[in-house]
Scaffold this motif. Structure first.
Motif, short mmCIF file in Angstrom:
data_model
loop_
_atom_site.label_atom_id
_atom_site.label_comp_id
_atom_site.label_asym_id
_atom_site.label_seq_id
_atom_site.Cartn_x
_atom_site.Cartn_y
_atom_site.Cartn_z
N ILE B 19 -2.91 -11.08 7.54
CA ILE B 19 -3.47 -9.85 6.94
C ILE B 19 -2.60 -8.65 7.33
N ALA B 56 -10.66 -10.98 6.10
CA ALA B 56 -10.34 -9.87 5.18
C ALA B 56 -11.63 -9.21 4.69
N VAL B 63 -8.69 -10.83 -0.72
CA VAL B 63 -7.40 -11.44 -1.04
C VAL B 63 -7.39 -11.77 -2.54
N LEU B 73 -3.63 -7.84 -1.19
CA LEU B 73 -4.96 -7.45 -0.71
C LEU B 73 -5.44 -6.25 -1.51
#
Lengths: 461, 240
Positions: B19, B56, B63, B73
């Motif tokens: 991430i 996330a 995502v 993202l």
């Protein structure tokens, strides 16, 4: 046309049978012809640059890098084409134009004039029931976003164009060339054999590029290729082909190598050495191709798991123009802002917030102010004026500079129309002459301009 | 979540690293890099994918996909990673609308059909062409049916001059070409576009990131906002 209806042939049965394939071969080159035509509108002289060759060079570069670890980037292609354009028109005054030529060629191949859409042509299929129009659309080059930046990818049509501009089956061509090569070697026609080996290598690269594109398409969208019937057959055929070709490559290499050891003639040895290099490279391409074929099934299975079996989370059932832009434009401004804000909030992606720390701010405030470093100034060559010459005086009739005076300067110095005295001022005075004849500011004669600066009238040297 | 599944802490760490790479918009998953290894894990290991997606989600992110250029993202609106146009530059209401229209216009120009959202081909956009495209779309609109004082969004854009030069011959603020140029600049900063100076001045490549952001997030969010606005207008008509 000989026939007008019924089942009669249009021209002849033999001609009709191949008409479609020949028509396709013909339209494949049309984008290149079109870019040459359009170049005239962008100020590029077609007679000074061989734009067709530049287009082929661009396709060669792209096809040659496909299937390898790193494809050709846009910048690399433009740089190479700029270099080629420079060789076509090497005079330095055209240097500004070289990159424009390279850009025009690449944009033409991308069909940039039509928003990079596919080139579309219509084939008239004339049957007994009338004429049916069949669309044929294709791309030559397209752009892809990768970890290396934007790269170029060639389509099947571009690969065909790259090979020899004919609509042929690449596997057949590869096999046929291998037979031709063997025959030429047996007949000891080494020059012809070297040319055939070069063509065989290009065919192998084209085949590898086609397969690489197919696997990429599968990785991207497993539904874009027919893995039920078409692809397994093509892969099996390609595997058999590569298997045979690797064996043949070895045999050819041995054959040429044997001749190389025995043959004393330096010309034959040189040509044989070239053939060995070419066949060696073709073998390497075939080995790469084999490795890719071995893993092809896994690519399909992995793509299938990821794309088809996995949960489909989003549907893309809208077109940005008619569904979004046009309604938003028609809305009152305040309502449209709500729509565009919602769009922008997502389309601009993520922003990592920067936090201000007290210590950093304090350090920044206490920091010694930066002082601009003095930039060394290149001293210009000062032209020292000739002090012996009266800049206001009349020039000597024999002076070679006399002829350099501009009309404006001469006009400024002509006689005052009121008192017939010559002006002594370089600018338009309130009274034209220096004797102050009392006349008010004269109007500038019609059709004259303000006198130019003296520097322009008296160029240095 | 109806059932809790224990996650390996090393997986959690790796997910956080992935991430982080996605948030650092300039990171590239080149062959042999950690980023590439993590991206490959995300593509192939369903368990790791779940860990990344869940992490996330907790951070206010989603995502959208993993094209070759890296993980994409998208922020939740109002989340810590959300981007607002007003963060990029202070602007009044009309300017904000013009910039928003330019952004939608770029998407409409680059992806004219819905199948284009599935096509990974990088699109080239040009500042002049975007402005011409928007003005052509405005010219093709039927006359707006608005009450006297309301001003249509198209008028706000069309009222601005296309080009106002500065003293040095550049585009001054207050013209639409400058607005398009600024929006393209933002897209470059956000990793959604790249400059393409080799293909001409004012030319940009739109990246896969932009395609996915428009196709899978921004387009749907804007359509939802459009539906809400229309429903409110209809309700107002019925009550009035």
């Amino acid at each position: 046309m000989t026939a007008t209806g019924g089942t009669a042939a249009l021209v002849s049965p033999a001609a009709d049978a191949t008409a479609r394939a020949r028509w396709r071969s013909l339209v494949l080159t049309d984008p290149v012809a079109r870019l040459v035509r359009n170049a005239a509108h962008t100020g590029i002289d077609d007679s000074a640059y061989d734009l067709r060759q530049l287009a082929l060079a661009a396709i060669d570069l792209v096809v040659g890098s496909m299937g390898f670890a790193r494809e050709t980037t846009v910048d690399e292609v433009v740089d190479t084409l700029t270099g080629l354009a420079a060789r076509m028109r090497p005079a330095p005054e055209w240097a500004q134009e070289w990159q424009d030529v390279a850009q025009a060629v690449l944009k033409g191949l991308l069909n940039d004039a039509h928003e990079q859409r596919r080139f579309t042509y219509h084939f008239a299929e004339m049957g007994p029931d009338g004429t049916r129009w069949e669309h044929y659309s294709f791309r030559l080059l397209s752009l892809r976003d990768t970890e290396f930046g934007p790269v170029l990818v060639a389509s099947d049509q571009a690969i065909t164009l790259y090979l020899h501009g004919l609509d042929v089956d690449l596997e057949d061509a590869d096999r046929a060339l291998a037979h031709v090569l063997q025959r030429q070697l047996e007949d000891q026609r080494f020059d012809a054999a070297a040319r055939t080996a070069a063509q065989a290598e290009r065919t192998s690269v084209g085949l590898a590029a086609t397969l690489a594109e197919m696997l990429d398409a599968t990785r991207r969208d497993v539904g874009s290729t027919d893995w039920a019937t078409d692809l397994p057959e093509r892969l099996a055929r390609a595997r058999r082909h590569v298997e045979v070709r690797i064996e043949e490559d070895d045999r050819l290499l041995e054959h040429v190598q044997g001749g190389l050891d025995a043959e004393a003639s330096p010309e034959v040895r040189a040509v044989s050495g070239r053939i060995v290099d070419l066949v060696g490279r073709a073998k390497q391409v075939h080995l790469d191709l084999e490795r890719r074929l071995v893993g092809a099934r896994d690519v399909f299975l992995a793509a299938h798991v990821r794309q088809r079996i996995a949960r489909r989370s989003r549907l893309r059932m809208f077109t940005a123009g008619p569904d979004l832009l046009v309604p938003a434009l028609a809305l009152p401004a305040a309502d449209a802002a709500a729509v565009t804000d919602a769009f922008a909030g997502r389309a601009l992606g993520v922003t990592v917030p920067r936090l201000v720390r007290f210590d950093d701010v304090l350090d920044a405030l206490w920091a010694v102010p930066r002082v601009a470093e003095p930039v060394p100034v290149d001293a210009e060559d000062v032209v020292v004026p000739d002090v012996t010459e009266d800049p206001q005086g009349y020039p000597d009739a024999s002076s070679p500079r006399r002829g350099r005076r501009c009309n404006a300067w001469t006009r400024a110095r002509r006689a005052c129309p009121s008192c017939s005295q010559a002006s002594r001022s370089r600018k338009w005075p309130s009274c034209w002459c220096s004797r102050r004849c009392g006349r008010s500011r004269p109007t500038r004669p019609t059709g004259t301009r303000r006198p130019a600066r003296r520097r322009a009238c008296w160029p240095a040297g | 979540m109806t059932a809790s599944v224990a996650a390996d802490l090393t997986d959690v760490r790796a997910a956080a690293e992935l991430i982080t790479f996605g948030l650092a918009r300039r990171a590239r998953p080149v062959e042999g890099s950690d980023y590439r290894a993590l991206l490959d894990r995300y593509r192939t290991e369903l368990r790791f994918k779940d860990v990344v997606d869940t992490m996330a989600e907790g951070l206010g992110l989603e995502v959208l996909g993993t094209p070759r250029a890296g993980i994409v993202l998208v922020p939740e609106p109002g989340g810590p990673f959300a981007t607002r146009m007003s963060d990029l530059r202070p602007m009044d209401q009309d300017e904000r609308l013009v910039f928003g229209l330019v952004l939608v216009g770029i998407a409409a120009y680059a992806y004219p059909n819905e199948v284009d959202f599935d096509d990974p081909e990088t699109k080239l956009v040009d500042v002049l062409r975007i402005d011409e495209f928007l003005r052509a779309a405005i010219a093709a609109l039927p006359p707006p049916d608005l009450d006297g004082r309301a001003r249509a969004a198209a008028d706000v854009y069309a009222d601005l001059p296309s080009f106002v030069p500065t003293q040095t011959g550049r585009r001054a603020r207050g013209c639409t070409l400058r607005a398009v140029e600024e929006v393209c600049g933002w897209l470059v900063e956000q990793g959604a576009a790249r400059e393409a100076p080799t293909l001409g001045p004012d030319t940009y490549h739109l990246t896969d990131r932009f395609r996915l952001l428009v196709a899978d997030s921004a387009g749907n969010a804007a359509l939802e906002a459009l539906r809400t606005v229309r429903a409110a207008a209809q309700q107002e008509e019925e009550s009035g």
